[in-house]
Scaffold this motif. Structure first.
Motif, PDB file in Angstrom:
ATOM      1  N   CYS A   1      -3.230   0.338  -3.714  1.00 34.00           N
ATOM      2  CA  CYS A   1      -2.978  -0.998  -3.292  1.00 34.00           C
ATOM      3  C   CYS A   1      -2.714  -1.737  -4.388  1.00 34.00           C
ATOM      4  CB  CYS A   1      -4.374  -1.456  -2.434  1.00 34.00           C
ATOM      5  SG  CYS A   1      -4.185  -3.037  -1.935  1.00 34.00           S
ATOM      6  N   TYR A  42      -6.325   3.021   6.780  1.00 30.68           N
ATOM      7  CA  TYR A  42      -7.038   2.276   5.740  1.00 30.68           C
ATOM      8  C   TYR A  42      -6.345   1.108   5.286  1.00 30.68           C
ATOM      9  CZ  TYR A  42     -10.245   6.517   5.734  1.00 30.68           C
ATOM     10  OH  TYR A  42     -11.095   7.260   5.889  1.00 30.68           O
ATOM     11  N   SER A  93      -5.390  -1.395  -7.250  1.00 30.08           N
ATOM     12  CA  SER A  93      -6.980  -0.623  -6.542  1.00 30.08           C
ATOM     13  C   SER A  93      -6.403   0.808  -6.300  1.00 30.08           C
ATOM     14  CB  SER A  93      -7.629  -1.385  -5.764  1.00 30.08           C
ATOM     15  OG  SER A  93      -8.614  -0.632  -5.306  1.00 30.08           O
ATOM     16  N   SER A 116      -6.081  -8.647  -0.216  1.00 31.21           N
ATOM     17  CA  SER A 116      -6.408  -9.286  -1.345  1.00 31.21           C
ATOM     18  C   SER A 116      -6.728 -10.616  -1.206  1.00 31.21           C
ATOM     19  CB  SER A 116      -5.558  -9.079  -2.319  1.00 31.21           C
ATOM     20  OG  SER A 116      -4.157  -9.783  -2.236  1.00 31.21           O
ATOM     21  N   GLN A 127       0.670  -1.059   0.076  1.00 34.91           N
ATOM     22  CA  GLN A 127      -0.176  -0.109  -0.032  1.00 34.91           C
ATOM     23  C   GLN A 127       0.876   1.349   0.131  1.00 34.91           C
ATOM     24  OE1 GLN A 127      -3.005  -1.721   3.244  1.00 34.91           O
ATOM     25  NE2 GLN A 127      -3.747   0.336   2.471  1.00 34.91           N
ATOM     26  N   TRP A 137     -11.134  -3.210   0.625  1.00 34.12           N
ATOM     27  CA  TRP A 137     -10.861  -1.685   1.427  1.00 34.12           C
ATOM     28  C   TRP A 137     -11.358  -1.764   2.822  1.00 34.12           C
ATOM     29  CZ3 TRP A 137      -6.955   1.301   0.099  1.00 34.12           C
ATOM     30  CH2 TRP A 137      -6.364   1.229  -1.194  1.00 34.12           C
ATOM     31  N   CYS A 191      -5.988  -2.622   3.100  1.00 32.88           N
ATOM     32  CA  CYS A 191      -6.306  -3.048   1.779  1.00 32.88           C
ATOM     33  C   CYS A 191      -6.045  -4.445   2.190  1.00 32.88           C
ATOM     34  CB  CYS A 191      -5.464  -2.662   0.559  1.00 32.88           C
ATOM     35  SG  CYS A 191      -5.503  -3.435  -0.764  1.00 32.88           S
ATOM     36  N   VAL A 241      -9.684  -7.187  -4.347  1.00 32.62           N
ATOM     37  CA  VAL A 241      -9.293  -6.201  -3.292  1.00 32.62           C
ATOM     38  C   VAL A 241     -10.282  -5.784  -2.639  1.00 32.62           C
ATOM     39  CG1 VAL A 241      -8.168  -4.139  -3.334  1.00 32.62           C
ATOM     40  CG2 VAL A 241      -7.297  -5.683  -4.904  1.00 32.62           C
ATOM     41  N   GLN A 258     -10.524  -0.652  -9.713  1.00 27.05           N
ATOM     42  CA  GLN A 258      -9.723  -1.697  -9.890  1.00 27.05           C
ATOM     43  C   GLN A 258      -9.144  -1.478 -11.161  1.00 27.05           C
ATOM     44  OE1 GLN A 258     -10.723  -5.799  -9.281  1.00 27.05           O
ATOM     45  NE2 GLN A 258      -8.830  -6.055  -8.442  1.00 27.05           N
TER      46      GLN A 258
END
Lengths: 113, 115
Positions: free
Chosen positions: B23, B89, B74, B93, B6, B34, B91, B32, B68
């Protein structure tokens, strides 16, 4: 509604003693259950998951968790706690074909030397 | 194998500005996610992207948006920043919706501070 509950904001354990961090869930359908650990100012690290099969799941760093369908619980356990286990622990449930994770509010584990 | 990355690690903005967070998922992952983690609170689901499309959205206002890209990386955009947007924040996957419910692997996060 789908939900995950971690009833304890904080758990205090002495080093060398067994630890349990509790998690209960409420979902429709089969749950996919996960535990994550978060160290200060870091992202979440995956510990273990239950999808199907044996109710006792073993994960990273000596942690294990027991899936109990009748009690809708997925408690995290470790036979002997280490000071380095002190962190924030999150339980999460995933819903099949929905791919949305519901996270519990987190439990802060404090292991005292 | 590289994990989820990130950028930036920290971001300072003032009220009313826009923030863009980025990300990159683990290689081979198409999904992905968030999340917002405000201080002292748990994780709140923001957005889920899979194979280039928004698949699900949490209870956040429209000023939180994202996209994305074809390489599955993303962006999260937050417009008209408010003080309460200050948070970490995260992220994550995973292998993607065609694989069912898969483990989500998290990046280190972007800490956004709105002044």
């Amino acid at each position: 509604a789908q939900s995950v509950a971690q009833p304890e904001d904080q758990v205090n354990v002495a080093e060398g003693n067994p630890l349990t961090v509790k998690c209960t869930y409420s979902v429709s359908g089969n749950p996919y259950l996960f535990w994550y650990v978060q160290y200060p100012n870091r992202g979440l690290q995956f510990l273990l998951k239950y999808i199907t099969g044996d109710n006792l799941v073993k994960g990273s760093y000596g942690f294990e968790a027991e899936f109990n369908k009748s009690q809708t619980s997925f408690h995290l356990k470790k036979p002997s706690a280490l000071v380095s286990d002190s962190a924030l622990y999150f339980c999460a449930v995933g819903i099949d074909n929905f791919n949305k994770f519901y996270f519990g509010s987190g439990t802060k584990l404090n292991v005292k030397p | 194998e590289a994990g989820v990355t990130q950028s930036p690690t920290h971001l300072i903005k003032t009220r009313g500005q826009q923030a863009t967070l980025r990300c990159s998922p683990i290689s081979g992952h198409t999904s992905v996610y968030w999340y917002q983690q405000a201080l002292g609170l748990g994780l709140q689901f923001l957005l889920w992207y899979d194979e280039g499309e928004e698949r699900n959205r949490g209870n956040f206002p429209p000023r939180f948006s994202g996209r994305q890209f074809p390489n599955y990386s993303s962006e999260l955009n937050v417009n008209a920043l408010e003080l309460e947007d200050s948070a970490l924040y995260l992220c994550a996957s995973s292998l993607g919706r065609r694989k069912g419910v898969e483990t989500q692997y998290f990046g280190p996060g972007t800490r956004l501070l709105v002044l």
